[in-house]
Design a protein around this motif. Structure first.
Motif, PDB file in Angstrom:
ATOM      1  N   ARG A 264       6.341 -50.141 -34.678  1.00 44.64           N
ATOM      2  CA  ARG A 264       6.292 -51.610 -34.685  1.00 44.64           C
ATOM      3  C   ARG A 264       7.288 -52.195 -35.696  1.00 44.64           C
ATOM      4  N   TRP A 265       7.608 -51.416 -36.745  1.00 46.15           N
ATOM      5  CA  TRP A 265       8.685 -51.832 -37.654  1.00 46.15           C
ATOM      6  C   TRP A 265       9.986 -51.369 -36.998  1.00 46.15           C
ATOM      7  N   ARG A 266      10.665 -52.295 -36.344  1.00 40.98           N
ATOM      8  CA  ARG A 266      11.828 -51.919 -35.549  1.00 40.98           C
ATOM      9  C   ARG A 266      13.117 -52.452 -36.163  1.00 40.98           C
ATOM     10  N   ARG A 267      14.176 -51.750 -35.897  1.00 41.22           N
ATOM     11  CA  ARG A 267      15.532 -52.174 -36.208  1.00 41.22           C
ATOM     12  C   ARG A 267      16.417 -51.593 -35.126  1.00 41.22           C
ATOM     13  N   ALA A 268      17.644 -52.071 -35.043  1.00 37.42           N
ATOM     14  CA  ALA A 268      18.547 -51.553 -34.030  1.00 37.42           C
ATOM     15  C   ALA A 268      18.843 -50.080 -34.305  1.00 37.42           C
ATOM     16  N   GLY A 269      18.915 -49.265 -33.247  1.00 38.35           N
ATOM     17  CA  GLY A 269      19.200 -47.854 -33.426  1.00 38.35           C
ATOM     18  C   GLY A 269      17.969 -47.075 -33.864  1.00 38.35           C
ATOM     19  N   ALA A 270      18.188 -45.807 -34.176  1.00 41.68           N
ATOM     20  CA  ALA A 270      17.080 -44.923 -34.521  1.00 41.68           C
ATOM     21  C   ALA A 270      16.527 -45.211 -35.908  1.00 41.68           C
ATOM     22  N   GLY A 271      17.360 -45.718 -36.782  1.00 43.19           N
ATOM     23  CA  GLY A 271      16.916 -45.932 -38.158  1.00 43.19           C
ATOM     24  C   GLY A 271      17.825 -45.199 -39.119  1.00 43.19           C
ATOM     25  N   PRO A 272      17.602 -45.353 -40.410  1.00 45.82           N
ATOM     26  CA  PRO A 272      18.435 -44.677 -41.398  1.00 45.82           C
ATOM     27  C   PRO A 272      18.128 -43.185 -41.429  1.00 45.82           C
ATOM     28  N   GLN A 273      19.010 -42.432 -42.056  1.00 40.21           N
ATOM     29  CA  GLN A 273      18.687 -41.048 -42.370  1.00 40.21           C
ATOM     30  C   GLN A 273      17.744 -41.055 -43.570  1.00 40.21           C
ATOM     31  N   VAL A 274      16.684 -40.279 -43.484  1.00 42.99           N
ATOM     32  CA  VAL A 274      15.629 -40.336 -44.494  1.00 42.99           C
ATOM     33  C   VAL A 274      15.448 -38.972 -45.134  1.00 42.99           C
ATOM     34  N   ALA A 275      15.401 -38.976 -46.465  1.00 39.06           N
ATOM     35  CA  ALA A 275      15.059 -37.778 -47.227  1.00 39.06           C
ATOM     36  C   ALA A 275      13.744 -38.040 -47.952  1.00 39.06           C
ATOM     37  N   LEU A 276      12.787 -37.142 -47.798  1.00 38.03           N
ATOM     38  CA  LEU A 276      11.515 -37.213 -48.504  1.00 38.03           C
ATOM     39  C   LEU A 276      11.400 -35.991 -49.403  1.00 38.03           C
ATOM     40  N   ASN A 284      -0.140 -37.050 -52.592  1.00 33.78           N
ATOM     41  CA  ASN A 284       0.652 -37.697 -51.554  1.00 33.78           C
ATOM     42  C   ASN A 284       1.288 -36.725 -50.564  1.00 33.78           C
ATOM     43  N   TYR A 285       1.112 -35.428 -50.762  1.00 36.17           N
ATOM     44  CA  TYR A 285       1.820 -34.482 -49.897  1.00 36.17           C
ATOM     45  C   TYR A 285       1.377 -34.612 -48.441  1.00 36.17           C
ATOM     46  N   ALA A 286       0.079 -34.767 -48.211  1.00 32.96           N
ATOM     47  CA  ALA A 286      -0.404 -34.860 -46.828  1.00 32.96           C
ATOM     48  C   ALA A 286       0.162 -36.088 -46.128  1.00 32.96           C
ATOM     49  N   ASN A 287       0.187 -37.230 -46.806  1.00 31.46           N
ATOM     50  CA  ASN A 287       0.710 -38.422 -46.122  1.00 31.46           C
ATOM     51  C   ASN A 287       2.226 -38.368 -45.977  1.00 31.46           C
ATOM     52  N   ASN A 288       2.920 -37.637 -46.855  1.00 31.66           N
ATOM     53  CA  ASN A 288       4.361 -37.442 -46.669  1.00 31.66           C
ATOM     54  C   ASN A 288       4.640 -36.559 -45.454  1.00 31.66           C
ATOM     55  N   LYS A 289       3.838 -35.518 -45.269  1.00 33.69           N
ATOM     56  CA  LYS A 289       3.999 -34.677 -44.081  1.00 33.69           C
ATOM     57  C   LYS A 289       3.732 -35.486 -42.817  1.00 33.69           C
ATOM     58  N   ALA A 290       2.708 -36.330 -42.854  1.00 33.98           N
ATOM     59  CA  ALA A 290       2.391 -37.156 -41.689  1.00 33.98           C
ATOM     60  C   ALA A 290       3.520 -38.140 -41.396  1.00 33.98           C
ATOM     61  N   MET A 291       4.111 -38.715 -42.442  1.00 33.37           N
ATOM     62  CA  MET A 291       5.220 -39.650 -42.228  1.00 33.37           C
ATOM     63  C   MET A 291       6.434 -38.934 -41.646  1.00 33.37           C
ATOM     64  N   ALA A 292       6.758 -37.753 -42.171  1.00 33.73           N
ATOM     65  CA  ALA A 292       7.903 -37.009 -41.649  1.00 33.73           C
ATOM     66  C   ALA A 292       7.702 -36.673 -40.168  1.00 33.73           C
ATOM     67  N   LYS A 293       6.497 -36.262 -39.814  1.00 33.20           N
ATOM     68  CA  LYS A 293       6.203 -35.930 -38.418  1.00 33.20           C
ATOM     69  C   LYS A 293       6.346 -37.152 -37.525  1.00 33.20           C
ATOM     70  N   ALA A 294       5.850 -38.304 -38.000  1.00 39.06           N
ATOM     71  CA  ALA A 294       5.926 -39.524 -37.190  1.00 39.06           C
ATOM     72  C   ALA A 294       7.371 -39.987 -37.022  1.00 39.06           C
ATOM     73  N   LEU A 295       8.175 -39.888 -38.079  1.00 35.90           N
ATOM     74  CA  LEU A 295       9.570 -40.302 -37.980  1.00 35.90           C
ATOM     75  C   LEU A 295      10.343 -39.394 -37.025  1.00 35.90           C
ATOM     76  N   ARG A 296      10.065 -38.098 -37.083  1.00 39.48           N
ATOM     77  CA  ARG A 296      10.734 -37.191 -36.134  1.00 39.48           C
ATOM     78  C   ARG A 296      10.358 -37.546 -34.701  1.00 39.48           C
ATOM     79  N   ARG A 297       9.095 -37.902 -34.509  1.00 40.57           N
ATOM     80  CA  ARG A 297       8.651 -38.285 -33.171  1.00 40.57           C
ATOM     81  C   ARG A 297       9.396 -39.518 -32.684  1.00 40.57           C
ATOM     82  N   ARG A 298       9.764 -40.399 -33.625  1.00 37.98           N
ATOM     83  CA  ARG A 298      10.533 -41.595 -33.274  1.00 37.98           C
ATOM     84  C   ARG A 298      12.033 -41.332 -33.245  1.00 37.98           C
ATOM     85  N   ARG A 299      12.423 -40.048 -33.477  1.00 35.61           N
ATOM     86  CA  ARG A 299      13.840 -39.647 -33.487  1.00 35.61           C
ATOM     87  C   ARG A 299      14.608 -40.242 -34.660  1.00 35.61           C
ATOM     88  N   VAL A 300      13.908 -40.530 -35.752  1.00 35.47           N
ATOM     89  CA  VAL A 300      14.568 -40.931 -36.994  1.00 35.47           C
ATOM     90  C   VAL A 300      14.943 -39.652 -37.736  1.00 35.47           C
TER      91      VAL A 300
END
Length: 336
Positions: A264-276, A284-300
């Motif tokens: 729902r937080w959208r921008r043009a294109g896939a998004g920035p390259q992200v390093a976690l 915070n490790y569990a929620n960081n893993k969940a965020m990384a998985k979700a971003l990959r699913r969105r092709r970020v």
């Protein structure tokens, strides 16, 4: 491993070890308060002793036998380091060169956004250059040697000359808790910076904890952000972070995190390259893993790096290389 606080006269009524994940009472024996812990899961431990004297007064004492101390957001702490621990090589580089300019940038909040802008020696205001915005910038500079890191990479030409914005929140827990007003204020602040300096896109943002969350939110809403570093990002999830539910901004953060994960937080294109980066044994490790998985699913494009430390500035300092300069170099050189 044995940690001990000498007290031959037994002046203290109780002593507790105060350290993330290692809190607990110490035992008095043979003239000292002792706490034996198993083999540490991390390469470093930051700690002090919480002592209560015979009059009921509480103090926090450093370990007099420790060879190293560190300044933290909660005061000084003693440090234990494993034999395998190695600090980054760039800490041995010469001192920081360049200029520092304090600015108050426009905002939609009750006060302007205070920042310090570091510019490496030789880079003029009219010269186009990349810009890196760091949330909690002054603390990163003081406790994670960020200016030395930046200067060493510019000096070694592993990164092009760039301007570094050290952003200081006046009301951190409000501004960095997915505040819409703060995010819109970043837009205004960047417009003001572009009027003062020639900024070469794409932009880069970085931060830790709530600052890491905020950096990712900025990156997911602006088309001109090419790279984001979120260290131990506070990507709170009601299922994973119930211990944080009393925090005033918890609901707003969880809604924003869900928005990023769901798209729902959208921008043009896939998004920035992200390093976690995140300590594998911190909350915070569990929620960081969940965020990384979700971003990959969105092709970020995203990469999560595990760290053998916990939630502190030394851990964030040690995790900067090689992931962050590599990502910045790829982002900035791709645009010339």
């Amino acid at each position: 491993m044995l940690l001990r606080l000498p007290d031959p006269e037994r002046r203290f009524a109780t002593v507790e070890l105060d350290s993330p994940g290692l809190r607990g009472e110490c035992e008095w024996r043979a003239g000292a308060w002792r706490r034996r812990i198993g083999r540490p899961r991390t390469q470093r431990i930051e700690y002090h002793f919480r002592v209560v004297d015979r009059r009921g007064r509480v103090r926090h004492l450093l370990d007099p036998t420790a060879t190293c101390t560190v300044r933290t957001s909660f005061g000084p702490r003693s440090v234990w380091e494993a034999g395998r621990y190695r600090a980054p090589d760039w800490l041995d580089q010469p001192g920081v060169s360049g200029s520092m300019t304090p600015l108050e940038l426009p905002s939609e909040l009750a006060v302007p956004l205070p920042v310090m802008v570091w510019v490496p020696r030789g880079l003029r205001s009219h010269q186009p250059a990349p810009l890196l915005w760091c949330h909690d910038g002054p603390e990163y500079a003081e406790r994670a040697d960020l200016l030395r890191w930046a200067a060493s990479h510019v000096r070694a030409r592993t990164l092009p000359p760039f301007r570094l914005v050290l952003a200081q929140p006046v009301r951190r827990l409000q501004w960095y808790a997915a505040s819409p007003g703060y995010l819109r204020s970043v837009d205004l602040a960047l417009e003001a910076l572009r009027e003062r300096y020639r900024v070469r896109a794409p932009l880069a943002f970085m931060g830790a904890s709530l600052g890491g969350l905020t950096s990712l939110l900025v990156g997911m809403r602006r088309d001109d952000v090419g790279a984001v570093l979120a260290q131990s990002g506070s990507f709170f999830d009601p299922r994973l972070d119930d211990q944080e539910s009393d925090f005033g901004g918890f609901g707003r953060i969880t809604r924003a995190v869900d928005g990023v994960r769901s798209g729902r937080w959208r921008r043009a294109g896939a998004g920035p390259q992200v390093a976690l980066t995140c300590g594998r044994h911190e909350e915070n490790y569990a929620n960081n893993k969940a965020m990384a998985k979700a971003l990959r699913r969105r092709r970020v494009p995203v990469r999560l790096t595990d760290v053998a430390d916990l939630h502190n500035y030394t851990a964030w300092r040690d995790a900067l290389d090689p992931i962050w300069p590599n990502l910045l170099r790829e982002t900035w050189t791709a645009t010339g």
